[in-house]
Write a protein that holds these residues in place. Sequence first.
Motif, mmCIF file in Angstrom:
data_model
loop_
_atom_site.group_PDB
_atom_site.id
_atom_site.type_symbol
_atom_site.label_atom_id
_atom_site.label_comp_id
_atom_site.label_asym_id
_atom_site.label_seq_id
_atom_site.Cartn_x
_atom_site.Cartn_y
_atom_site.Cartn_z
ATOM 1 N N LYS A 49 4.433 1.091 22.308
ATOM 2 C CA LYS A 49 5.378 0.762 21.240
ATOM 3 C C LYS A 49 6.801 1.175 21.619
ATOM 4 O O LYS A 49 7.773 0.481 21.271
ATOM 5 C CB LYS A 49 4.936 1.438 19.940
ATOM 6 C CG LYS A 49 3.655 0.823 19.368
ATOM 7 C CD LYS A 49 3.066 1.627 18.235
ATOM 8 C CE LYS A 49 3.795 1.390 16.947
ATOM 9 N NZ LYS A 49 3.091 2.002 15.793
ATOM 10 N N ASN A 100 14.329 -6.304 15.047
ATOM 11 C CA ASN A 100 14.407 -5.613 16.334
ATOM 12 C C ASN A 100 15.603 -4.663 16.423
ATOM 13 O O ASN A 100 16.049 -4.343 17.516
ATOM 14 C CB ASN A 100 14.471 -6.632 17.477
ATOM 15 C CG ASN A 100 13.149 -7.319 17.685
ATOM 16 O OD1 ASN A 100 12.100 -6.713 17.538
ATOM 17 N ND2 ASN A 100 13.186 -8.599 18.021
ATOM 18 N N ALA A 146 10.127 -1.221 22.107
ATOM 19 C CA ALA A 146 11.465 -0.947 21.562
ATOM 20 C C ALA A 146 12.513 -1.044 22.658
ATOM 21 O O ALA A 146 13.581 -1.636 22.465
ATOM 22 C CB ALA A 146 11.489 0.434 20.908
ATOM 23 N N TYR A 172 12.916 0.350 14.791
ATOM 24 C CA TYR A 172 12.067 0.911 15.838
ATOM 25 C C TYR A 172 11.976 2.432 15.707
ATOM 26 O O TYR A 172 10.900 3.015 15.836
ATOM 27 C CB TYR A 172 12.593 0.559 17.231
ATOM 28 C CG TYR A 172 12.248 -0.838 17.664
ATOM 29 C CD1 TYR A 172 10.916 -1.250 17.785
ATOM 30 C CD2 TYR A 172 13.243 -1.747 17.977
ATOM 31 C CE1 TYR A 172 10.599 -2.526 18.198
ATOM 32 C CE2 TYR A 172 12.935 -3.035 18.395
ATOM 33 C CZ TYR A 172 11.614 -3.418 18.507
ATOM 34 O OH TYR A 172 11.297 -4.683 18.918
#
Length: 157
Positions: free
Chosen positions: A32, A98, A36, A103
């Motif tokens: 993850k 995004n 990011a 994030y």
Amino acid sequence: MKTSIGITNENLAKVAEVLIKTLADEFVLYTKTRKAHWNVEGADFYNKHLFFEAQYQQLDGIIDDLAERIRTLGHYAPATLREYLELTHLSESPLPSNDSLTYMKELLSDHDSIIMHLRENIEIFAVEFKDAGTSDYITGLLETHEKMAWMLRSHLK
């Protein structure tokens, strides 16, 4: 050859079981964080791109050390995506955007979850399973996650 380090085989298996689940959590968090790094957008792109890179590199080292700790205890480390997704308590879900704050909130939540999981096991490893070495190891790992979480949390103020 059998691991004979003064801890019963039953306790070694119980410790390894917790560490294996932790390894899965670390790998999912690593993935993850990579996501990011690759996909962050916005005016702060370059700064956050580098920030996420530093974090995933740190997680890469954690993953290797954790797998080696599992092997030190005489057990095998999982190493497939299927295994990690079956073992982890973290979740993967699409994010609404995004941007770096989205994030960071997601990653912070995962770090906090891992911190709580590690904290719950420190005394169990030392007292119940008679494994002071792993207790000490995860105490250090807990401190690393606390610092990584602090870095994320500081961006969210």
